[in-house]
Design a protein around this motif. Structure first.
Motif, PDB file in Angstrom:
ATOM      1  N   CYS A 256     -37.311 -82.282  -7.089  1.00  0.00           N
ATOM      2  CA  CYS A 256     -38.052 -83.173  -6.177  1.00  0.00           C
ATOM      3  C   CYS A 256     -38.125 -82.517  -4.794  1.00  0.00           C
ATOM      4  O   CYS A 256     -37.267 -81.708  -4.440  1.00  0.00           O
TER       5      CYS A 256
ATOM      6  N   THR B 242     -37.361 -83.849  -2.155  1.00  0.00           N
ATOM      7  CA  THR B 242     -36.124 -84.229  -1.462  1.00  0.00           C
ATOM      8  C   THR B 242     -35.037 -83.175  -1.687  1.00  0.00           C
ATOM      9  O   THR B 242     -34.219 -82.927  -0.791  1.00  0.00           O
TER      10      THR B 242
ATOM     11  N   HIS C 241     -31.778 -85.218  -8.794  1.00  0.00           N
ATOM     12  CA  HIS C 241     -31.659 -86.663  -9.009  1.00  0.00           C
ATOM     13  C   HIS C 241     -32.746 -87.207  -9.945  1.00  0.00           C
ATOM     14  O   HIS C 241     -33.139 -88.356  -9.836  1.00  0.00           O
TER      15      HIS C 241
ATOM     16  N   CYS D  17     -38.151 -89.879 -10.251  1.00  0.00           N
ATOM     17  CA  CYS D  17     -38.212 -90.057  -8.793  1.00  0.00           C
ATOM     18  C   CYS D  17     -39.652 -90.117  -8.332  1.00  0.00           C
ATOM     19  O   CYS D  17     -40.092 -91.105  -7.778  1.00  0.00           O
TER      20      CYS D  17
END
Ligand code: ZN
Ligand code: ZN
Length: 328
Positions: free
Chosen positions: A35, A37, A57, A145
């Motif tokens: 991701c 992030t 994640h 996500c």
């Protein structure tokens, strides 16, 4: 793969198999999607990560062992998804008002607790999801996500008929499919001159696609800003009809320049989306296979996590990067 210090590449390290404590599942990881992030964490743009840290994640894996006091939702061998929201206290004012995404003491997978760039992880069973059967382990990973937090952003736009999306990356690509499925008119804004992405979004069904420096042919009822570029916020606001809303879908964004009050006047709203609730996940995994939302992926063996991050940063990926464990 372990991050010792932000700004440095991840290092491959043998990590001991963790033990599930009370309430946790031990999960053998099959895939973990990458991701934006993760880039923000690795680059040090998000404060106070756990260090050393295993990032990641969007984890898909199989339950190998069950800790004490785990409810019967899962059994050994079940496939589970582990998302960004890894733990909440369940007792703060936010948790008690159905806003666990804002929990004062929330812990986040691959940021403040270890994540999925590994062969095993432990996760609090209450925050794990069962995943729809129609997707394989690679296809389903980006939904955890980009799909899920994208969906929360999308829900914030209410029943907006004319929906603008600024930044057509992974999250936008997934959410656009749901928006079109629900009959919204889609207006896609890309980096000026990115004709390829504009064409792709039109092929998907966008009514209009153009550069982020352009005004859409109609005023928008809502816009989601997925790109982490602050100046897009006043641009999106300027494109709104009365009562419209701009939703900022990212965890990190460059500063937002000033703008005239007249652009906010008439009950226009700017808001952001933080994290996810378990309810967002359940709704999303219910709707995604019915659309069906399709993901585009590019796989990498776990050991090539740094390559995947580099290619993501350089904008060279044709789909979401997904790390595959035991690719051999
Ligand atoms: Zn809380
Ligand atoms: Zn994410």
């Amino acid at each position: 793969m372990v991050l010792d210090k932000p700004g440095q590449p991840l290092r491959f390290r043998d990590v001991e198999k963790p033990r599930p404590s009370s309430g946790q599942l031990l999960v053998r990881i099959a895939t973990c999607a990458v991701c934006r992030t993760d880039l923000h964490v690795v680059d040090g743009e998000l404060p106070d990560p756990k260090l050393p840290l295993i990032p990641g994640h969007q984890i898909v894996g199989y339950v190998e062992e069950i800790g004490e006091e785990v409810e019967s939702r899962f059994k050994v061998g079940d496939r589970v998804g582990i998302p960004w929201l890894g733990w909440t206290d369940g007792e703060c004012a936010y948790c008690r008002s159905h806003r666990e995404n804002l929990c004062d003491r929330a812990r986040f997978t691959g940021y403040t607790i270890d994540g999925g760039y590994a062969e095993f992880t432990v996760a609090d069973a209450r925050f794990c999801f069962h995943l729809p059967d129609r997707y394989n382990d690679v296809e389903v990973a980006p939904l955890l996500c980009a799909g899920l937090i994208g969906y929360r952003s999308y829900r914030k736009t209410g029943d907006a008929r004319r929906l603008g999306i600024y930044g057509f990356g992974n999250a936008a690509h997934l959410i656009a499919q749901i928006a079109l499925h629900e009959g919204r008119d889609l207006f896609v804004f890309t980096r000026p001159g990115d004709m390829e992405t504009q064409q792709n979004s039109k092929t998907l069904g966008a009514k209009w696609a153009g550069g982020s420096d352009e005004m859409p042919p109609e005023k928008l009822d809502a816009a989601i800003v997925f790109a982490s570029v602050g100046p897009l916020v006043p641009a999106a606001l300027h494109a709104l009809a009365k009562g419209g809303i701009v939703v900022c879908g990212g965890i990190h964004m460059s500063d937002i320049p000033s703008f005239p009050y007249v652009d906010l006047w008439e009950e226009r709203v700017i808001t952001s989306v933080a994290n996810l609730t378990r309810r967002d996940g359940e709704e999303f995994f219910d709707i995604a296979p019915r659309v069906p939302v399709k993901t585009k992926t590019e796989t990498f063996p776990l050991e090539q996590a740094n390559t995947a991050l580099e290619r993501f940063r350089a904008g060279e990926l044709k789909g979401t990067a997904v790390l595959v464990m035991n690719a051999s």
